[in-house]
Motif scaffolding. Structure first.
Motif, short mmCIF file in Angstrom:
data_model
loop_
_atom_site.label_atom_id
_atom_site.label_comp_id
_atom_site.label_asym_id
_atom_site.label_seq_id
_atom_site.Cartn_x
_atom_site.Cartn_y
_atom_site.Cartn_z
N ARG A 82 0.85 -1.21 0.00
CA ARG A 82 0.00 0.00 0.00
C ARG A 82 0.87 1.25 0.00
NH1 ARG A 82 -5.44 -0.36 2.40
NH2 ARG A 82 -5.82 -0.81 0.23
N GLU A 83 1.95 1.24 0.83
CA GLU A 83 2.84 2.40 0.88
C GLU A 83 3.51 2.65 -0.47
OE1 GLU A 83 3.85 1.48 5.52
OE2 GLU A 83 5.53 1.50 4.10
N LEU A 84 3.74 1.57 -1.20
CA LEU A 84 4.36 1.73 -2.52
C LEU A 84 3.36 2.27 -3.55
CD1 LEU A 84 6.48 -1.57 -2.64
CD2 LEU A 84 7.39 0.76 -2.71
N GLY A 85 2.10 2.37 -3.15
CA GLY A 85 1.10 2.95 -4.06
C GLY A 85 0.29 1.94 -4.85
N TYR A 86 0.45 0.65 -4.53
CA TYR A 86 -0.40 -0.35 -5.18
C TYR A 86 -1.81 -0.30 -4.61
CZ TYR A 86 3.64 -3.10 -7.00
OH TYR A 86 4.77 -3.54 -7.66
N GLU A 87 -2.79 -0.63 -5.42
CA GLU A 87 -4.07 -1.06 -4.89
C GLU A 87 -3.84 -2.48 -4.39
OE1 GLU A 87 -8.00 -0.93 -6.77
OE2 GLU A 87 -7.09 0.52 -8.13
N VAL A 88 -4.40 -2.80 -3.24
CA VAL A 88 -4.00 -4.04 -2.59
C VAL A 88 -5.18 -4.99 -2.43
CG1 VAL A 88 -3.10 -4.99 -0.43
CG2 VAL A 88 -2.12 -2.90 -1.36
N GLY A 89 -4.94 -6.24 -2.79
CA GLY A 89 -5.95 -7.27 -2.63
C GLY A 89 -5.44 -8.41 -1.77
N SER A 90 -6.35 -9.04 -1.04
CA SER A 90 -5.95 -10.19 -0.24
C SER A 90 -7.14 -11.15 -0.17
CB SER A 90 -5.48 -9.73 1.14
OG SER A 90 -4.80 -10.77 1.81
N GLY A 91 -7.04 -12.11 0.73
CA GLY A 91 -8.14 -13.06 0.83
C GLY A 91 -7.71 -14.33 1.54
N VAL A 92 -8.61 -15.27 1.61
CA VAL A 92 -8.35 -16.54 2.31
C VAL A 92 -9.00 -17.69 1.55
CG1 VAL A 92 -8.27 -15.41 4.58
CG2 VAL A 92 -10.42 -16.40 3.78
N MET A 93 -8.62 -18.90 1.92
CA MET A 93 -9.35 -20.09 1.46
C MET A 93 -10.42 -20.45 2.48
SD MET A 93 -6.36 -22.43 -0.05
CE MET A 93 -5.25 -21.73 1.11
N ILE A 94 -11.49 -21.04 2.02
CA ILE A 94 -12.59 -21.40 2.90
C ILE A 94 -12.53 -22.91 3.16
CG2 ILE A 94 -15.10 -21.34 3.22
CD1 ILE A 94 -13.75 -18.58 2.69
N GLY A 95 -12.47 -23.27 4.46
CA GLY A 95 -12.51 -24.69 4.81
C GLY A 95 -11.17 -25.38 4.75
N ILE A 96 -10.09 -24.59 4.82
CA ILE A 96 -8.77 -25.23 4.90
C ILE A 96 -8.72 -26.00 6.23
CG2 ILE A 96 -7.68 -23.16 5.95
CD1 ILE A 96 -5.89 -25.08 3.26
N PRO A 97 -8.17 -27.21 6.25
CA PRO A 97 -8.14 -27.97 7.50
C PRO A 97 -7.48 -27.15 8.62
CG PRO A 97 -7.55 -29.39 5.69
CD PRO A 97 -7.65 -27.99 5.12
N GLY A 98 -8.13 -27.16 9.78
CA GLY A 98 -7.63 -26.38 10.91
C GLY A 98 -8.30 -25.02 11.04
N GLN A 99 -9.09 -24.63 10.05
CA GLN A 99 -9.77 -23.32 10.10
C GLN A 99 -11.04 -23.42 10.95
OE1 GLN A 99 -11.81 -21.87 6.48
NE2 GLN A 99 -10.53 -20.05 6.66
N THR A 100 -11.10 -22.62 12.02
CA THR A 100 -12.29 -22.62 12.88
C THR A 100 -13.25 -21.51 12.44
OG1 THR A 100 -11.34 -21.06 14.45
CG2 THR A 100 -10.91 -23.40 14.86
#
Ligand code: 5AD
Ligand code: SF4
Length: 370
Positions: free
Chosen positions: A178-196
């Motif tokens: 973000r500091e470098l000026g990018y628009e920033v995207g992220s995310g997660v996987m749904i139902g990865i083993p160990g995810q509560t």
């Protein structure tokens, strides 16, 4: 919405209440980002990767995979195809591949920006800051880096550090981007083993805290050549824990705490993400289209998503970019896929987005005016 409320929605399985959630997310989507569906041409430029993520088929330890790296000319041809289809963005994606050097990629970005009006999104893993800065300088507009889970202990399990290196900190890297000026995207996987449920609720709350421009989520799909292993798709409601092998690898999580890697759970997360991040660009992801080939893409678009990333990678490479088995896009040619996509968007009463589909439209207009 509080984290407790998010978790309650994640556990909701009354179909009437869920219809309310879908309608709520769709309303927020229409009010904040409108009816346009933005199309981003995805180019999987290399499947080499130095990392060993426990879920991913591109992990360095998978010796059964034939590796490839596209040439600059091949990538440029895909970018031209994106222009021909009327897309506003090209997304260059790869494993964390240091065979793809800083200068080579900077040069490629410059050529795409010189030849086209495409926005350039990068999704190339955790590269050193000097690389990220050089690519931004060369004209790259956006960067995608999923934090995968906000549960630090689970993250470390799933995503071991490279030998001799410190454990990675993707949240810190998102700040730097973000500091470098990018628009920033992220995310997660749904139902990865160990995810509560509690940790997934925190993930959604974190999307809002990070004020992300883009949020991509998709179901975890078991890949047999990984430590989480197991058979292919698990989509039914009854499959609380995805595979026996995963259960053996990550013992101790009570079944009622494990988030299932279902299609429905993915829609819940998409809808909740839209509600807590009203202006974000949210893609209907390929992983979702893989678990429901018939209507996954459309259902996501009707429940909060506003972006699709059609795959423009040449088919011989696409087949080798196997982060999980059975990728949906391989079923048809780019041309047929493109036509089907336009038809789906029309059927939903939506329109194809014009321009680059950047989140920060206001900011860029302001900059031009001053
Ligand atoms: N199933 C679903 N998604 C996966 N990814 C990697 N492996 C899998 C899998 N087996 C996702 C990760 C990564 C993105 C590029 O693909 O979230 O960040
Ligand atoms: Fe490499 Fe990304 Fe796969 Fe991890 S998820 S092994 S960093 S391609």
């Amino acid at each position: 919405m509080t984290t407790v409320e998010i978790e309650a929605w994640l556990r909701e399985d009354d179909p009437v209440r869920l219809e309310e959630l879908w309608a709520w997310a769709d309303r927020v989507r229409r009010e904040h980002v409108g009816d346009e569906v933005h199309l981003r041409g995805l180019v999987e430029i290399s499947n080499y990767c130095v990392r060993s993520c426990a879920y991913c088929g591109l992990r360095a330890g998978n010796r059964r995979l034939t590796r490839y790296r596209m040439t600059a000319e091949e990538v440029l041809a895909c970018a031209r195809q994106a222009v021909a289809y009327g897309y506003g963005t090209v997304v260059l994606q790869s494993g964390e591949d240091y065979g793809m050097t800083r200068d080579w990629l900077a040069d490629l970005i410059r050529r795409i920006k010189a030849e086209t009006t495409l926005a350039v999104t990068l999704s190339l893993g955790e590269r050193p800051e000097a690389d990220l800065a050089a690519w931004r300088e060369a004209g790259a507009d956006r960067y995608l880096l999923r934090f995968e889970t906000s549960d630090r202990a689970l993250y470390d399990r799933l995503h071991p550090p490279r030998p001799g290196q410190a454990r990675s900190d993707r949240l810190a890297l998102l700040d730097r981007l973000r500091e470098l000026g990018y628009e920033v995207g992220s995310g997660v996987m749904i139902g990865i083993p160990g995810q509560t449920y509690a940790s997934l609720a925190r993930d959604v709350a974190l999307f809002r805290e990070l004020d992300l421009d883009m949020v991509g989520v998709g179901p975890w799909i078991a890949h047999p050549q990984t430590p989480l292993g197991g058979k292919s798709r698990v989509t039914g409601r009854e499959s609380r824990v995805a595979t026996e092998q995963a259960r053996a690898w990550l013992p101790g999580l009570p079944q009622w705490e494990q988030v299932p890697n279902t299609e429905e759970m993915t829609y819940k997360v998409i809808a909740l993400t839209r509600i807590v991040c009203p202006e974000a660009n949210i893609p209907s992801t390929t992983a979702l289209a893989t678990v429901n080939q018939a209507s996954g893409r459309e259902l996501a678009l009707a429940r909060g998503a506003n972006v699709v990333m059609p795959n423009l990678t040449p088919p011989r490479y696409q087949a080798l970019y196997e982060i999980y088995p059975g990728k949906a896009c391989l079923a048809e040619t780019a041309e047929a896929g493109h036509r089907r996509l336009l038809e789906q968007i029309r059927r939903l009463g939506r329109t194809v987005g014009k321009g680059s589909g950047s989140r920060r439209k206001r900011a860029s207009v302001f900059l031009r005016d001053t």
